[in-house]
Design a protein around this motif. Structure first.
Motif, PDB file in Angstrom:
ATOM      1  N   ILE A  29       1.206   3.264   1.163  1.00  0.00           N
ATOM      2  CA  ILE A  29       0.059   3.736   1.933  1.00  0.00           C
ATOM      3  C   ILE A  29       0.008   5.261   1.950  1.00  0.00           C
ATOM      4  O   ILE A  29      -1.032   5.875   1.669  1.00  0.00           O
ATOM      5  CB  ILE A  29       0.102   3.196   3.373  1.00  0.00           C
ATOM      6  CG1 ILE A  29      -0.036   1.669   3.380  1.00  0.00           C
ATOM      7  CG2 ILE A  29      -0.991   3.837   4.231  1.00  0.00           C
ATOM      8  CD1 ILE A  29       0.092   1.055   4.758  1.00  0.00           C
ATOM      9  N   SER A  30       1.144   5.887   2.300  1.00  0.00           N
ATOM     10  CA  SER A  30       1.163   7.341   2.420  1.00  0.00           C
ATOM     11  C   SER A  30       0.899   8.016   1.077  1.00  0.00           C
ATOM     12  O   SER A  30       0.253   9.070   1.026  1.00  0.00           O
ATOM     13  CB  SER A  30       2.507   7.806   2.999  1.00  0.00           C
ATOM     14  OG  SER A  30       3.585   7.387   2.168  1.00  0.00           O
ATOM     15  N   PHE A  74       2.210   0.631  11.963  1.00  0.00           N
ATOM     16  CA  PHE A  74       2.135   1.917  11.283  1.00  0.00           C
ATOM     17  C   PHE A  74       2.903   2.967  12.085  1.00  0.00           C
ATOM     18  O   PHE A  74       2.895   2.940  13.320  1.00  0.00           O
ATOM     19  CB  PHE A  74       0.685   2.379  11.164  1.00  0.00           C
ATOM     20  CG  PHE A  74      -0.090   1.704  10.061  1.00  0.00           C
ATOM     21  CD1 PHE A  74       0.276   0.466   9.567  1.00  0.00           C
ATOM     22  CD2 PHE A  74      -1.206   2.322   9.520  1.00  0.00           C
ATOM     23  CE1 PHE A  74      -0.450  -0.146   8.565  1.00  0.00           C
ATOM     24  CE2 PHE A  74      -1.949   1.719   8.512  1.00  0.00           C
ATOM     25  CZ  PHE A  74      -1.563   0.470   8.038  1.00  0.00           C
ATOM     26  N   GLN A  84       0.123  -6.733   4.390  1.00  0.00           N
ATOM     27  CA  GLN A  84       1.282  -5.843   4.510  1.00  0.00           C
ATOM     28  C   GLN A  84       1.385  -4.938   3.289  1.00  0.00           C
ATOM     29  O   GLN A  84       1.356  -5.396   2.146  1.00  0.00           O
ATOM     30  CB  GLN A  84       2.563  -6.657   4.665  1.00  0.00           C
ATOM     31  CG  GLN A  84       3.814  -5.796   4.839  1.00  0.00           C
ATOM     32  CD  GLN A  84       5.081  -6.634   4.905  1.00  0.00           C
ATOM     33  OE1 GLN A  84       5.055  -7.834   4.661  1.00  0.00           O
ATOM     34  NE2 GLN A  84       6.195  -5.999   5.220  1.00  0.00           N
ATOM     35  N   TRP A  85       1.528  -3.654   3.536  1.00  0.00           N
ATOM     36  CA  TRP A  85       1.818  -2.653   2.509  1.00  0.00           C
ATOM     37  C   TRP A  85       3.086  -1.918   2.913  1.00  0.00           C
ATOM     38  O   TRP A  85       3.297  -1.636   4.104  1.00  0.00           O
ATOM     39  CB  TRP A  85       0.699  -1.625   2.413  1.00  0.00           C
ATOM     40  CG  TRP A  85      -0.528  -2.038   1.674  1.00  0.00           C
ATOM     41  CD1 TRP A  85      -1.268  -3.173   1.835  1.00  0.00           C
ATOM     42  CD2 TRP A  85      -1.196  -1.276   0.661  1.00  0.00           C
ATOM     43  NE1 TRP A  85      -2.340  -3.175   0.991  1.00  0.00           N
ATOM     44  CE2 TRP A  85      -2.335  -2.023   0.260  1.00  0.00           C
ATOM     45  CE3 TRP A  85      -0.963  -0.045   0.061  1.00  0.00           C
ATOM     46  CZ2 TRP A  85      -3.209  -1.568  -0.723  1.00  0.00           C
ATOM     47  CZ3 TRP A  85      -1.837   0.412  -0.914  1.00  0.00           C
ATOM     48  CH2 TRP A  85      -2.943  -0.346  -1.306  1.00  0.00           C
ATOM     49  N   CYS A  86       3.924  -1.586   1.960  1.00  0.00           N
ATOM     50  CA  CYS A  86       5.022  -0.674   2.243  1.00  0.00           C
ATOM     51  C   CYS A  86       4.430   0.683   2.627  1.00  0.00           C
ATOM     52  O   CYS A  86       3.435   1.114   2.035  1.00  0.00           O
ATOM     53  CB  CYS A  86       5.928  -0.517   1.025  1.00  0.00           C
ATOM     54  SG  CYS A  86       6.906  -1.983   0.662  1.00  0.00           S
ATOM     55  N   TRP A  87       5.042   1.337   3.585  1.00  0.00           N
ATOM     56  CA  TRP A  87       4.472   2.597   4.063  1.00  0.00           C
ATOM     57  C   TRP A  87       4.447   3.661   2.970  1.00  0.00           C
ATOM     58  O   TRP A  87       3.530   4.501   2.923  1.00  0.00           O
ATOM     59  CB  TRP A  87       5.223   3.110   5.282  1.00  0.00           C
ATOM     60  CG  TRP A  87       4.619   4.390   5.793  1.00  0.00           C
ATOM     61  CD1 TRP A  87       5.156   5.629   5.778  1.00  0.00           C
ATOM     62  CD2 TRP A  87       3.308   4.530   6.350  1.00  0.00           C
ATOM     63  NE1 TRP A  87       4.273   6.546   6.292  1.00  0.00           N
ATOM     64  CE2 TRP A  87       3.127   5.890   6.651  1.00  0.00           C
ATOM     65  CE3 TRP A  87       2.267   3.633   6.623  1.00  0.00           C
ATOM     66  CZ2 TRP A  87       1.958   6.388   7.209  1.00  0.00           C
ATOM     67  CZ3 TRP A  87       1.093   4.124   7.173  1.00  0.00           C
ATOM     68  CH2 TRP A  87       0.943   5.482   7.465  1.00  0.00           C
ATOM     69  N   ASN A  88       5.421   3.647   2.077  1.00  0.00           N
ATOM     70  CA  ASN A  88       5.417   4.613   0.976  1.00  0.00           C
ATOM     71  C   ASN A  88       4.168   4.470   0.118  1.00  0.00           C
ATOM     72  O   ASN A  88       3.608   5.467  -0.354  1.00  0.00           O
ATOM     73  CB  ASN A  88       6.662   4.438   0.106  1.00  0.00           C
ATOM     74  CG  ASN A  88       7.910   4.981   0.757  1.00  0.00           C
ATOM     75  OD1 ASN A  88       7.822   5.803   1.673  1.00  0.00           O
ATOM     76  ND2 ASN A  88       9.075   4.532   0.308  1.00  0.00           N
ATOM     77  N   THR A 109       2.933  -2.627   8.060  1.00  0.00           N
ATOM     78  CA  THR A 109       3.743  -2.007   7.033  1.00  0.00           C
ATOM     79  C   THR A 109       5.145  -2.623   7.122  1.00  0.00           C
ATOM     80  O   THR A 109       5.328  -3.662   7.747  1.00  0.00           O
ATOM     81  CB  THR A 109       3.780  -0.479   7.210  1.00  0.00           C
ATOM     82  OG1 THR A 109       4.537   0.091   6.140  1.00  0.00           O
ATOM     83  CG2 THR A 109       4.409  -0.095   8.538  1.00  0.00           C
ATOM     84  N   ALA A 152      -2.381   3.971  14.933  1.00  0.00           N
ATOM     85  CA  ALA A 152      -1.479   5.044  14.493  1.00  0.00           C
ATOM     86  C   ALA A 152      -2.044   6.420  14.812  1.00  0.00           C
ATOM     87  O   ALA A 152      -1.296   7.366  15.081  1.00  0.00           O
ATOM     88  CB  ALA A 152      -1.229   4.914  12.992  1.00  0.00           C
TER      89      ALA A 152
END
Length: 419
Positions: A276-277, A305, A270-274, A296, A332
């Motif tokens: 990743i982006s 995602f 799990q990664w926070c979407w912030n 995420t 995604a």
């Protein structure tokens, strides 16, 4: 051998390092015995003294062998030894020794915490070391290292560390270029300031909730495992970056410009979407992108995602040559609006190789459409590998999806392979 000049014999022996072989050759002849002091490297395997029944202690045997060598440059000891023995060996070869590798095996030894000097303390005698590798290290107290002015490579494999002890150890290595910490636990917040560091691999074992701050303006290769918060601001030379967290979550990444980055790998459950982006935005010049993040979302809230526009993604990564996509990222890119912004002149200019891992038959029509689009707009595409994992669906949709994948492969058999 008897007809060869002494210099050639010594050159041949200089390529031999196993202590057992050296001891055997020492007994062959007077000439061989006189040539062996010119070997450069000595290696004691783990089982060197398993069947030892002589009167001399193993530490003493090692000391005798080392003392017989004129200029020892490399010493590797995997067999058990004491701090007293180590101190005596390094005193003999401190001026010539460049490479030292020791299997300490004291992770669970309380005695190693209180003995003085400790095995770690003894290493300080080898002032001219250029590389140091340690296995099984307990470093809860700062080692008594003054400085290693020539040390360029430090590798520690399997360690229990405390933050102040690690900081003190690294401060004794002012020109360090290569740092490897593999399978380490105990630290919580790691702050490294190594101005000459070029390659760094950090693998922290445990809950995956460590934080890392790295200040190394010359860093070129960085691999981090087990950190939730990562800050690396000076990245102008960074070419290879890998971030993973197998046990925890990645909440925050703070990097400088990644203009030189060629390879980026992000992995984890799990990664926070912030996070990743932000990494995708910074890595706009990347040539090889590997993505294997399952979910995420923040904290315990696991989410898929969000939708990613395929056109915007490839326009933002024009130099991408190889793309490894795992389930969540591919899903995604396969949303119904992902191809809505396709313009007549759109191409994927540099993409040559794609590896796609598919985990679900859901949204099959859009997935097939995305695969077709990658081939259509990837003008220099040479290879597409599709990996279909065991799908958790007993519905006929899984069979139908697999049939569609097989049809797609047959139509594009020169490029597409199913693995």
């Amino acid at each position: 051998m008897e007809s060869l000049p002494d210099a050639i014999v010594q050159c041949i022996f200089s390529h031999m390092n196993n202590a057992k072989d050296v001891a055997i050759c020492n007994c062959v002849s007077k000439r061989w015995k006189e040539s062996l002091p010119f070997i450069k490297s000595l290696f004691f395997p783990r089982n060197s003294f398993d069947n030892h029944d002589g009167s001399d202690h193993p530490d003493t045997i090692v000391c005798k062998m080392i003392s017989s060598i004129v200029k020892l440059e490399e010493l590797v000891v995997y067999s058990p030894f004491s701090s007293t023995g180590l101190a005596s060996w390094l005193l003999l070869v401190s001026s010539s020794l460049k490479h030292l590798e020791l299997r300490l095996d004291n992770l669970a030894e309380y005695q190693s915490c209180i003995e003085s000097p400790s095995k770690l303390d003894c290493i300080s005698a080898a002032k001219n070391l250029e590389s140091l590798k340690l296995w099984g290290v307990l470093m809860v107290k700062s080692p008594k290292w003054d400085a290693f002015p020539k040390l360029q490579s430090l590798e520690i494999v399997g360690a229990r560390l405390e933050d102040p002890a690690l900081t003190a150890a690294l401060q004794a290595c002012p020109i360090l270029k290569n740092l490897l910490l593999l399978g380490c636990e105990g630290v919580r917040s790691v702050s490294l300031e190594l101005l000459n560091l070029e390659q760094c691999k950090l693998d922290f074992y445990g809950g995956g909730n460590y934080s890392l701050t790295l200040t190394s303006p010359k860093i070129e290769f960085l691999e981090v495992q087990g950190c939730s918060w990562i800050s690396v601001r000076e990245t102008t030379r960074l070419r290879n970056l890998s971030i993973s967290n197998n046990a925890g979550r990645v909440y925050m990444v703070d990097f400088g410009k990644l203009a030189a980055l060629e390879f980026l790998s992000i992995r984890g459950v799990q990664w926070c979407w912030n996070a990743i982006s932000k990494m995708l935005h910074l890595a706009s010049e990347v040539k090889h992108l590997y993505m294997k993040v399952e979910f995420t979302g923040d904290f315990d809230n696991l989410q898929p995602f969000p939708e990613i526009d395929l056109v915007d993604f490839f326009n933002s990564h024009p130099k991408l040559q190889k793309f490894d996509i795992h389930g969540a990222m591919f899903a995604a890119l396969c949303q119904k609006n992902s191809l809505k912004n396709v313009q007549s002149g759109f191409v994927i200019p540099c993409l040559e190789e794609v590896v796609i891992t598919v985990r679900s038959p859901l949204n099959a029509e859009q997935k097939i459409s995305t695969l077709e689009s990658l081939l259509k707009y990837g003008k220099v595409m040479k290879s597409m590998a599709i990996r279909i994992l065991r799908m958790r669906s007993s519905h006929s949709s899984a069979d139908d999806f697999f049939d569609e994948i097989c049809r797609f492969q047959r139509m594009n058999h020169k490029i597409v392979q199913i693995e």
